[in-house]
Motif scaffolding. Structure first.
Motif, short mmCIF file in Angstrom:
data_model
loop_
_atom_site.label_atom_id
_atom_site.label_comp_id
_atom_site.label_asym_id
_atom_site.label_seq_id
_atom_site.Cartn_x
_atom_site.Cartn_y
_atom_site.Cartn_z
N HIS A 56 10.05 1.96 6.00
CA HIS A 56 10.71 0.89 6.52
C HIS A 56 10.20 1.26 8.18
O HIS A 56 10.59 0.16 8.46
CB HIS A 56 11.74 2.40 6.35
N MET A 57 9.12 2.44 8.28
CA MET A 57 9.08 2.12 9.72
C MET A 57 7.29 0.96 9.49
O MET A 57 7.53 0.28 10.50
CB MET A 57 8.24 3.68 9.76
N THR A 58 6.94 0.81 8.09
CA THR A 58 5.97 -0.29 8.22
C THR A 58 6.85 -2.01 8.08
O THR A 58 6.08 -2.43 8.85
CB THR A 58 5.22 -0.53 7.24
N LEU A 59 8.08 -1.69 7.65
CA LEU A 59 8.91 -2.93 8.13
C LEU A 59 8.76 -2.87 9.13
O LEU A 59 8.25 -4.35 9.69
CB LEU A 59 9.51 -2.80 7.08
N VAL A 60 9.46 -2.79 9.91
CA VAL A 60 10.09 -2.49 11.59
C VAL A 60 8.22 -3.29 11.95
O VAL A 60 8.05 -3.86 12.62
CB VAL A 60 10.41 -1.64 11.93
N ARG A 61 7.25 -1.88 12.24
CA ARG A 61 5.69 -2.34 12.35
C ARG A 61 5.50 -4.14 12.45
O ARG A 61 4.79 -4.33 13.05
CB ARG A 61 5.36 -1.59 12.88
N LEU A 82 6.62 9.12 2.00
CA LEU A 82 6.36 7.85 2.51
C LEU A 82 7.44 6.85 1.79
O LEU A 82 7.11 5.43 2.62
CB LEU A 82 5.81 7.67 1.35
N ASP A 83 8.67 7.02 2.20
CA ASP A 83 10.38 6.35 2.00
C ASP A 83 10.44 5.87 4.28
O ASP A 83 10.05 5.07 4.20
CB ASP A 83 11.18 7.44 1.20
N ALA A 102 0.89 -1.49 0.01
CA ALA A 102 -0.06 -0.18 0.13
C ALA A 102 1.19 1.44 0.10
O ALA A 102 0.33 1.92 -0.57
CB ALA A 102 -0.76 -0.22 1.31
N VAL A 103 1.57 1.46 1.11
CA VAL A 103 2.81 2.46 0.66
C VAL A 103 3.81 3.06 -0.35
O VAL A 103 3.63 3.54 -0.92
CB VAL A 103 4.03 2.54 1.85
N ARG A 126 3.85 5.57 -6.08
CA ARG A 126 3.59 5.50 -7.44
C ARG A 126 3.13 6.82 -7.52
O ARG A 126 2.68 7.95 -8.50
CB ARG A 126 2.68 4.25 -8.07
N ALA A 127 1.60 6.33 -6.98
CA ALA A 127 0.59 8.10 -7.17
C ALA A 127 1.71 9.63 -6.58
O ALA A 127 1.21 10.31 -7.11
CB ALA A 127 -0.36 7.16 -6.34
N ALA A 128 2.37 9.49 -5.86
CA ALA A 128 3.28 10.63 -5.78
C ALA A 128 4.13 10.96 -6.76
O ALA A 128 4.46 12.43 -6.85
CB ALA A 128 3.54 10.56 -3.96
N GLN A 129 4.50 10.41 -7.12
CA GLN A 129 5.75 9.84 -8.23
C GLN A 129 5.09 11.05 -9.87
O GLN A 129 5.16 11.26 -9.61
CB GLN A 129 6.57 8.94 -8.62
N ALA A 130 3.89 10.04 -9.71
CA ALA A 130 2.85 10.52 -11.05
C ALA A 130 2.41 11.68 -10.78
O ALA A 130 2.37 12.78 -12.41
CB ALA A 130 1.93 9.84 -10.79
N ASN A 131 2.46 12.45 -9.96
CA ASN A 131 1.93 14.14 -9.61
C ASN A 131 3.61 14.69 -9.11
O ASN A 131 2.99 15.34 -8.70
CB ASN A 131 0.97 13.98 -8.19
N SER A 132 4.59 14.33 -8.88
CA SER A 132 5.61 14.56 -8.92
C SER A 132 5.48 15.58 -7.36
O SER A 132 6.72 16.79 -7.36
CB SER A 132 6.25 15.96 -10.22
N ASP A 133 4.87 14.65 -6.23
CA ASP A 133 4.80 15.35 -4.80
C ASP A 133 5.94 14.72 -4.45
O ASP A 133 5.75 13.92 -3.42
CB ASP A 133 3.43 15.02 -4.15
#
Length: 235
Positions: free
Chosen positions: A144-149, A139-140, A119-120, A125-132
């Protein structure tokens, strides 16, 4: 660029039941955003007035921030913003790699559902498409925080959360690190996720560990870092 003193800063009045947590969160965010200068004093009375609370929750929040390594006590026993040095990066990179590799081994062994990581990546991908760029950067960190959690290990999660704060704080003193190759983040993290899924299926993680360590050290770019050891055995 000159930054405002604590006397001039605008805080939001705290009206929640968890006052210490809210006070902690507000001061922490200002530390991690670079609004405070290294060595700048943090006066309890000023902070308490700014957030419309008593000094007691401010004092407790500052104690917790000291444990996180973001502030230190001065000679007069008052708190000041901790110095942020690029020389901290090699150690922080090595500690981050160690924690994330431990998380990876657990997720591979348990074949943990990686849906939250996917999901992250979708968000990237969506943020990259919008140059956000700001969302990609956030999200970066979230990936990584999601990985550990996902390990479900409370001590590892707590340790890693504090480490991430120290890394963000140290990065304030490193030029041109926040904006490095953000346009490639979605592709890079999709590659990490694919490798993690493959390791879960095969039960072997040597290639994954190597890829992950390279990603961590590349993203933090320490000038002289500790080279982690790889193995060729199962996770």
């Amino acid at each position: 660029m000159a930054r405002a003193s604590t006397d001039d800063m605008n805080f939001t009045a705290v009206r929640t039941s968890s006052i210490v947590s809210e006070v902690y969160a507000q001061i922490r965010e200002k530390l991690l955003s670079g609004e405070f200068l290294a060595g700048q004093p943090l006066r309890e009375s000023v902070l308490a007035t700014g957030m419309a609370v008593s000094r007691a929750p401010v004092r407790e929040a500052l104690r917790l921030l000291e444990q996180s390594g973001l502030i230190v006590k001065a000679h007069n026993r008052s708190y000041v913003v901790a110095p942020s040095a690029p020389g901290d990066m090699p150690e922080l990179a090595a500690l981050r790699a160690a924690d994330e590799i431990l998380a990876i081994r657990i997720l591979v062994q348990r074949k943990t559902d990686l849906g939250p990581l996917a999901a992250v990546v979708d968000g990237m991908r969506a943020a990259q498409a919008n140059s956000d760029v700001e969302t990609i950067s956030a999200l970066d960190i979230e990936f990584h925080m999601t990985l550990v959690r996902l390990t479900g290990l409370p001590r590892l999660i707590s340790r890693y959360d504090q480490l991430r704060d120290q890394i963000r704080f140290a990065m304030l003193s490193v030029e041109d690190l926040h904006g490095r190759v953000l346009q490639d983040q979605a592709v890079m993290h999709e590659e990490l996720l694919t490798a993690l899924l493959n390791a879960q299926q095969s039960g072997r993680a040597a290639d994954l560990l190597r890829l992950w360590e390279e990603h961590v050290f590349f993203s933090m770019n320490p000038a002289d870092h500790i080279i982690p050891l790889h193995d060729d055995g199962p996770a």
